[in-house]
Scaffold this active site. Structure first.
Site: not given
Length: 400
Positions: A334, A75, A205
């Site tokens: 992330c 993604a 994703s």
């Protein structure tokens, strides 16, 4: 579900590969290993058909056509392709503004900064409500005929907010702007079968939906594809939008994962996931320490999301003390390890102390009630241990 002695409640960070997905992928590592872009022999034809079928399955998940699916590495790449690809080709034109939600994934915000720094666009953040929604009035007030693109995620990765994409889409399209949606978290949360009807480009994703890591997809509407500048140059694979040999086993795995989630049975799995999440939150509420749920309430929240604020505690202390018995996170995977508090929690109005006392728990389809109950017990034990070790507990008025 348990991984060894660890209860895994971090499915919004990543999911395990579902057994049917793995079974579908396996032959393409060993037997059917041909290059799908080799069109002179049967092995190439075979894997080419497999990639085409995978694209069709992903397209079915969101109500698109197979030639509108571009396989990427995930993604993050899909989001970059959507924002940078569109803006680079439109640079210097009348539409020089891009709008992004304040609670978007970090990669969308970073792509926005790149558009400002390197391509002359004015990128503006749309504020969100205390529950994480981009409100229709806020969006409309920001739109004009100089806006090229609006990017709003379908389901928030930290607080689970499910945006009203159909309503926002009508407003965006009324101004002639393009609409991008990061939908990485959406397949486990909502039915996406008509999503492509409302959005021009969609990022997905595989590893967020029980597929393999290293593969994602960018839906790009047919009429929009000639307006995309590729990020990767080389051959003419994937309509010239993303060059390079596609990873056949990963494409096949993503296609199978999409097929499973496009089935009617997935709706029941989502409902059951919500029940397990609610059981977990109810268990925490029965403990002796006050908690607050960050984000939206009810059906407008990802059924597998519980972002919990533990007043008077630091999230990193709780998570560290829980090891190795329970896996959860203090925000997006992330951004883990970054020193500043979650930008999502700050965007909905939390103070730094409140954000730093918050943990995201995300059960999955295969989490059992026993897992949930044990997780509650483990959290209770840790809170007891931390409070006994802190002579300042309970917190004084004015403290987080």
């Amino acid at each position: 579900m348990k991984i060894g002695n660890t209860i895994y409640l971090d499915h919004q960070a990543t999911t395990p590969v579902e057994w049917r997905v793995l079974a579908e992928m396996t032959p393409y590592f060993t037997e059917s290993f041909g290059n799908p872009h080799s069109d002179n022999h049967a092995l190439g034809w075979e894997t080419s058909r497999a990639v085409d079928e995978a694209a069709a399955r992903v397209a079915r998940l969101i109500g698109a056509h197979s030639d509108e699916i571009i396989f990427t590495s995930g993604a993050t790449e899909s989001n970059n392709l959507a924002l940078l690809g569109l803006a680079r080709r439109a640079a210097g034109g009348k539409r020089h503004r891009v709008l992004v939600g304040a609670a978007e994934h970090k990669c969308v915000l970073a792509a926005g900064r790149a558009l400002e720094d390197h391509h002359g666009f004015k990128v503006e953040c749309l504020p969100v409500s205390s529950e994480g929604f981009v409100e229709a009035s806020t969006l409309e007030d920001s739109l004009d005929d100089d806006v090229l693109l609006v990017s709003v995620m379908a389901v928030n990765n930290e607080i689970g907010t499910i945006e009203e994409i159909e309503s926002l889409s009508k407003i965006v399209k009324s101004y002639g702007a393009l609409f991008h949606c990061d939908a990485a978290q959406a397949p486990l949360a909502i039915d996406l079968s008509s999503f492509a009807e409302y959005v021009d480009t969609i990022s997905l994703s595989a590893h967020k939906m029980y597929g393999p890591k290293g593969i994602g997809a960018d839906y790009v509407a047919r009429e929009l594809q000639e307006r995309i500048e590729p990020l990767v140059y080389g051959g003419v694979q994937q309509n010239g939008l993303r060059s390079g040999t596609v990873p056949v086993p990963l494409c096949v795995g993503m296609g199978m994962a999409a097929d499973i989630l496009a089935d009617e049975a997935a709706d029941e799995q989502r409902k059951e996931l919500g029940r397990k999440r609610d059981r977990f939150v109810a268990g925490l509420n029965r403990l002796a320490w006050p908690i607050t749920m960050n984000g939206p309430k009810g059906k407008v929240r990802h059924p597998g999301n519980a972002n919990i604020r533990f007043t008077g505690f630091a999230a990193h202390d709780i998570l560290a003390t829980l090891q190795p018995h329970l896996a959860a996170s203090s925000g997006s995977a992330c951004t883990s390890g970054m020193p500043e508090p979650s930008h999502v929690l700050k965007a909905i109005g939390l103070t730094s102390d409140e954000a730093e006392s918050s943990i995201r728990f995300s059960p999955g389809f295969f989490t059992s009630d026993d897992d949930i109950d044990e997780a509650v017990e483990r959290v209770g034990e840790v809170l007891q241990k931390l409070s006994e070790a802190d002579p300042m507990w309970p917190p004084r008025v004015g403290c987080a």
